[in-house]
Design a protein around this motif. Structure first.
Motif, PDB file in Angstrom:
ATOM      1  N   GLU A  97       4.233  30.732  -7.735  1.00  0.00           N
ATOM      2  CA  GLU A  97       3.485  30.126  -8.825  1.00  0.00           C
ATOM      3  C   GLU A  97       2.710  28.912  -8.316  1.00  0.00           C
ATOM      4  O   GLU A  97       2.984  28.378  -7.251  1.00  0.00           O
ATOM      5  N   TRP A  98       1.747  28.463  -9.121  1.00  0.00           N
ATOM      6  CA  TRP A  98       0.970  27.285  -8.758  1.00  0.00           C
ATOM      7  C   TRP A  98       1.745  26.016  -9.116  1.00  0.00           C
ATOM      8  O   TRP A  98       2.393  25.940 -10.153  1.00  0.00           O
ATOM      9  N   MET A  99       1.668  25.049  -8.206  1.00  0.00           N
ATOM     10  CA  MET A  99       2.219  23.714  -8.475  1.00  0.00           C
ATOM     11  C   MET A  99       1.073  22.717  -8.404  1.00  0.00           C
ATOM     12  O   MET A  99       0.261  22.747  -7.477  1.00  0.00           O
ATOM     13  N   GLU A 100       1.010  21.852  -9.403  1.00  0.00           N
ATOM     14  CA  GLU A 100      -0.047  20.846  -9.446  1.00  0.00           C
ATOM     15  C   GLU A 100       0.578  19.487  -9.752  1.00  0.00           C
ATOM     16  O   GLU A 100       1.456  19.376 -10.619  1.00  0.00           O
ATOM     17  N   ALA A 101       0.136  18.448  -9.034  1.00  0.00           N
ATOM     18  CA  ALA A 101       0.679  17.102  -9.234  1.00  0.00           C
ATOM     19  C   ALA A 101      -0.397  16.078  -8.902  1.00  0.00           C
ATOM     20  O   ALA A 101      -1.257  16.304  -8.038  1.00  0.00           O
ATOM     21  N   GLY A 102      -0.336  14.938  -9.590  1.00  0.00           N
ATOM     22  CA  GLY A 102      -1.298  13.873  -9.354  1.00  0.00           C
ATOM     23  C   GLY A 102      -0.969  13.081  -8.101  1.00  0.00           C
ATOM     24  O   GLY A 102       0.192  12.884  -7.755  1.00  0.00           O
ATOM     25  N   CYS A 120       0.864  -1.179   0.000  1.00  0.00           N
ATOM     26  CA  CYS A 120       0.000   0.000   0.000  1.00  0.00           C
ATOM     27  C   CYS A 120       0.898   1.226   0.000  1.00  0.00           C
ATOM     28  O   CYS A 120       1.649   1.458   0.953  1.00  0.00           O
ATOM     29  N   HIS A 121       0.826   2.011  -1.061  1.00  0.00           N
ATOM     30  CA  HIS A 121       1.809   3.079  -1.273  1.00  0.00           C
ATOM     31  C   HIS A 121       1.129   4.246  -1.981  1.00  0.00           C
ATOM     32  O   HIS A 121       0.309   4.052  -2.884  1.00  0.00           O
ATOM     33  N   ALA A 122       1.448   5.452  -1.567  1.00  0.00           N
ATOM     34  CA  ALA A 122       0.965   6.654  -2.242  1.00  0.00           C
ATOM     35  C   ALA A 122       2.117   7.320  -2.965  1.00  0.00           C
ATOM     36  O   ALA A 122       3.236   7.389  -2.438  1.00  0.00           O
ATOM     37  N   SER A 123       1.857   7.818  -4.167  1.00  0.00           N
ATOM     38  CA  SER A 123       2.927   8.444  -4.941  1.00  0.00           C
ATOM     39  C   SER A 123       2.457   9.770  -5.523  1.00  0.00           C
ATOM     40  O   SER A 123       1.258  10.011  -5.714  1.00  0.00           O
ATOM     41  N   LEU A 124       3.448  10.617  -5.824  1.00  0.00           N
ATOM     42  CA  LEU A 124       3.220  11.954  -6.374  1.00  0.00           C
ATOM     43  C   LEU A 124       3.728  11.970  -7.811  1.00  0.00           C
ATOM     44  O   LEU A 124       4.866  11.563  -8.083  1.00  0.00           O
ATOM     45  N   ASP A 125       2.911  12.442  -8.714  1.00  0.00           N
ATOM     46  CA  ASP A 125       3.283  12.506 -10.125  1.00  0.00           C
ATOM     47  C   ASP A 125       3.616  13.957 -10.481  1.00  0.00           C
ATOM     48  O   ASP A 125       2.738  14.799 -10.609  1.00  0.00           O
ATOM     49  N   TYR A 126       4.904  14.256 -10.650  1.00  0.00           N
ATOM     50  CA  TYR A 126       5.385  15.616 -10.880  1.00  0.00           C
ATOM     51  C   TYR A 126       6.320  15.614 -12.080  1.00  0.00           C
ATOM     52  O   TYR A 126       6.680  14.550 -12.599  1.00  0.00           O
TER      53      TYR A 126
END
Length: 873
Positions: free
Chosen positions: A665-670, A650-656
């Motif tokens: 500035e705005w930063m957006e990632a999945g 079970c793992h959470a990841s950030l898509d950048y």
């Protein structure tokens, strides 16, 4: 019955080529005495270690010393021993079996030539029944000719002519140090008239859920020679008995023989199923095969196997012409979390069981479920496969072929193909009985034209395919790795099935767009390089070389990993390094960062992408820098622990797509959640390195029948921080308990974006042992008990402690931890369990003193950029 001859008193002596065959000078009649005296020898082993123990060579792993050992491969080496004649009865047959001769041998017994043999993997077997005579003691001599001059990494695959391990001849993670020796067991095999031959064992699960163990074996009549027409099995029978994982009786049958032996299915009702690591347990059933004549035991073999159904499927959305890259066990698709295994040592004959066990322990702890045994190395000793059976590590086994750079076309030389055939058949007959074996491959990076992997149409690979279909038809054969249709990862869409590459951090932001937007089906080799830890560097680099340096400017560093120079990469990101530990820490950070992103990007497309096999788990000699997760001295690097997290169930990841962004500035990632088995929540938090929470957002999720779920996007204004650094932390909470923190490090700086990390001086670690050292069982091998102890680590300072990890300082122990290279913000604590076992079988090291051997482990915790005690002269 088998009698092991390994523990006899073996001796070794070196000669110039052909001299052992002559003995005396033709001209003057004198004895030709050799280039060494008779020396104590180790079997299994290799000549280099015995020469080192005798003081005839210096440690070849230090500085440039291996260059001064290249004479060893150019001499002939004679092994000799004596053993007592075995007690036999009339009609018994005695064979001597050499499981691994490296490489070309002339074998004599009591002065009589038994024969000559070439090849590492096909056993050399000789009937010595008539030669035993009346002597009580038998004299055995093996002459090993000089090593053949085979291709290293750079050369022409089409010109290869041996089945010798090629990495010995110089590869990007090794030097030229060509092993010579008796690298596997020497046995006497006593047969009482009849013997079991060519056992084939595999399991399956029927449609109604029952298990089946299929056993086939030939039976050899030693009285009748090779004439099948004269065989008479009227009074000989086979008995098969199966016992369960707990030793309980399961089933037994008796089988009537014919001239071909026997083949039979043994039903196992309601079996305990074998699963890969992370998907279930690995219960093993014992299968005992006895050959009987009038209730007299003639021969017996004992095997252990798991019961599982193995299938292969095409990936989700796969092109119709793609090979099946999804492995399915017991109906469950297995996402491959793998690593490539190189030989554990340049001198692979000297690798102890304990070293194999600790390596498999490390593989299991890093959440691997597959090892690719690479075609430029060795077909490993059977003990490694035993361990993988016990621990659920699937095996991708390659035959001994590899690319060479100048051309990569599989050799078509008739003499080579004959050797390849013999060695492949030997490997198939022995390794097919391991439940962990999952797939065969023709070799590494074989290409009939540039960037185009060879296919089944190649006659070399077509023949190997036919051998797999003949001897192990239950398993898939892939022509090569990568299997194409293009060799290397590319930004072009729709052309990548199984690909290799790359092996470097591709730069910020290029690294993230390349891997984050790839569409390959399988990724069977790739990596990122990083410098070894200072503790290990001090073992093989002399004092004057213990400094941050580019391999352009230092021959010794270049000798230990020329391809993997990270100095310029790391200086661009971190600036100037004040110490070796800063350089090592920074390099390992970028290796871990680059590798984690690839693993998470691949996993976000599960099962469109069916798996990742990292290059590489280990290395066979000490590199200053390499793509390995674990260095030669079994020290896990930062990338090891970040891989462990990326491969959590079970793992959470950030898509950048970049490591830096402009403040304001705005930063957006999945945000993605991988294989959650129950409802959970993912908290996204943004922190500065003084422990100020700058942003938070909570993502709730409910249990979904999906391997990966996109929870949504996080969007926030990039903060102005005092040093330009900010941390995006993903925290996974299940059942009101945080099960994972996954930290990503970003910067608002345009240049030397991580320079501020080297300037953090406000962390202060307080370490409290939670208990005393105690013994704990480590199942599945011969290490037995290990030492364990838990520590509470607290950051009592005012700045973050980055990448906190334990280090064992006595150097008496191999060490692993259940958590390492994590970040503690001010006031945070983390409990860490450390596991230690005595180092056993490392080469070219001084014996531990009696006092050191009885020391308890000495564990210290350090964080990123700390000046370590081992960093000082």
């Amino acid at each position: 019955m088998e009698i092991n001859l390994n523990d006899k008193e073996w001796e070794l002596k070196g000669f110039w080529p052909w001299v052992p065959c002559k003995g005396t000078s033709m001209e003057i009649g004198n004895e030709l005495m050799g280039v060494t005296e008779w020396l104590p020898a180790t079997v299994p082993g290799g000549v280099h270690q015995d020469l080192y123990k005798a003081g005839l060579i210096n440690n070849p792993y230090v500085d440039l010393n291996s260059l001064h050992c290249e004479w060893v491969e150019n001499r002939w080496w004679v092994y000799r021993t004596q053993f007592q004649k075995p007690i036999i009865e009339p009609g018994d047959k005695v064979e001597i079996v050499f499981m691994g001769l490296d490489y070309e041998a002339i074998i004599s017994m009591n002065g009589t030539l038994l024969g000559e043999h070439a090849g590492m993997y096909e056993p050399a077997v000789y009937d010595i029944t008539e030669l035993l005579g009346e002597r009580d003691m038998v004299e055995l001599q093996i002459v090993l000719k000089q090593a053949p001059d085979e291709m290293g990494q750079i050369g022409k695959t089409s010109e290869t002519f041996t089945q010798k391990s090629r990495f010995n001849y110089k590869w990007d993670f090794s030097t030229r140090l060509v092993n010579v020796g008796i690298w596997d067991d020497v046995l006497l095999r006593v047969s009482k008239g009849y013997s079991l031959e060519e056992i084939a064992l595999h399991s399956d699960v029927t449609t109604d859920g029952h298990g089946v163990i299929r056993v086939a074996a030939g039976v050899r009549n030693h009285h009748a020679g090779d004439s099948a027409e004269t065989l008479d099995y009227a009074d000989v029978r086979a008995e098969l008995e199966v016992t369960g994982p707990n030793g309980d009786f399961v089933n037994s049958i008796q089988v009537v023989l014919d001239k071909d032996g026997f083949q039979f299915d043994i039903p196992v009702p309601t079996p305990q199923l074998w699963y890969p690591n992370g998907y279930g347990e690995q219960p093993l059933y014992q299968v005992t095969i006895r050959l009987l004549q009038d209730n007299k035991l003639l021969d017996q073999r004992v095997h252990h196997t798991g019961i599982r159904k193995l299938e292969y499927r095409q990936n989700e959305g796969s092109p119709v012409d793609a090979l099946p890259y999804t492995f399915v066990v017991n109906g469950v698709p297995i996402y491959i979390q793998g690593a490539n295994l190189t030989p554990l040592d340049h001198l692979y004959g000297n690798v102890t069981r304990e070293r194999y066990e600790w390596m498999v322990h490390l593989a299991k702890q890093v959440n691997l479920n597959m090892l690719r045994i690479w075609g430029g190395g060795v077909i490993e000793k059977t003990y490694l496969y035993d361990l993988c059976d016990r621990h659920g590590i699937m095996i991708w086994q390659e035959f001994i072929q590899s690319s060479s750079g100048i051309d990569n076309k599989p050799s078509q030389k008739p003499s080579f193909l004959e050797l390849l055939h013999k060695n492949a058949v030997a490997a198939l007959k022995t390794r097919r009985n391991h439940v962990s074996l999952t797939v065969w491959s023709g070799g590494n990076e074989l290409m009939s034209e540039p960037n185009r992997p060879s296919t089944y149409e190649d006659s070399n690979l077509s023949h190997l395919k036919s051998l797999v279909e003949q001897y192990d038809p239950q398993r898939l054969f892939l022509p090569t790795s990568a299997s194409g249709p293009v060799q290397y990862i590319t930004r072009e869409k729709g052309v990548s099935h199984d690909v290799h590459g790359h092996w470097k951090y591709e730069g910020n932001p290029n690294h993230y767009s390349l891997y984050g937007e790839a569409d390959h089906l399988f990724h069977s080799e790739f990596g990122v390089d990083g410098v070894s830890g200072v503790k290990s560097l001090r073992k093989f680099l002399s004092l004057q070389h213990l400094t941050p340096v580019s391999m352009r400017d230092n021959l010794v560093w270049r000798h230990h990993g020329e391809w993997w120079d990270t100095y310029d990469r790391d200086a661009e990101l971190f600036g100037h390094f004040e110490s070796l530990s800063q350089f090592s820490d920074a390099s390992q950070w970028m290796q871990a960062e680059g590798l984690r992103f690839i693993l998470e990007a691949n996993r976000r497309r599960q099962f469109q992408n069916s798996g990742s096999i990292i290059w590489q788990l280990n290395e066979p000699w000490p590199n200053a820098s390499c793509t390995n997760l674990v260095d030669y001295y079994m020290e896990p690097k930062m990338a090891y622990y970040w891989t462990r997290n990326a491969f959590r169930h079970c793992h959470a990841s950030l898509d950048y797509r970049s490591l830096n962004a402009a403040a304001g500035e705005w930063m957006e990632a999945g945000i993605y959640l991988h294989q959650a088995s129950e409802s959970c929540e993912v908290a996204v938090e943004v922190w500065d390195t003084r422990g100020s929470l700058l942003f938070s957002q909570l993502f709730d999720t409910v249990l979904q029948n999906a391997s990966v779920t996109k929870l949504g996007n996080v969007r926030f204004v990039v903060p102005h921080t005092y040093n330009g650094l900010f941390i995006v932390r993903l925290g996974v909470t299940q059942m009101n308990q945080v099960t994972e923190y996954n930290d990503y490090f970003f910067s608002t700086n345009d240049q030397e974006i991580y320079r501020s990390a080297l300037q953090l001086e406000g962390a202060q670690l307080n370490v409290q042992a939670q208990d005393e050292w105690s013994y704990e069982s480590l199942p599945g091998g011969e290490i037995g008990s290990v030492l364990v102890r838990s520590y509470m680590v607290t950051n009592e300072g005012h700045e973050a402690a980055l990448h906190v990890r334990p280090e064992e300082r006595t150097d008496v122990y191999w060490t692993s931890a259940d958590d390492a290279f994590f970040t503690l913000l001010p006031g945070e604590s983390r409990q860490v369990k450390v596991t230690c076992t005595k180092r056993n079988g490392e080469l070219f090291v001084a014996e531990n003193s009696a006092s050191a051997a009885h020391q308890w482990p000495d564990i210290v915790f350090t964080s990123f950029g700390s000046i370590q005690a081992s960093d000082k002269p």
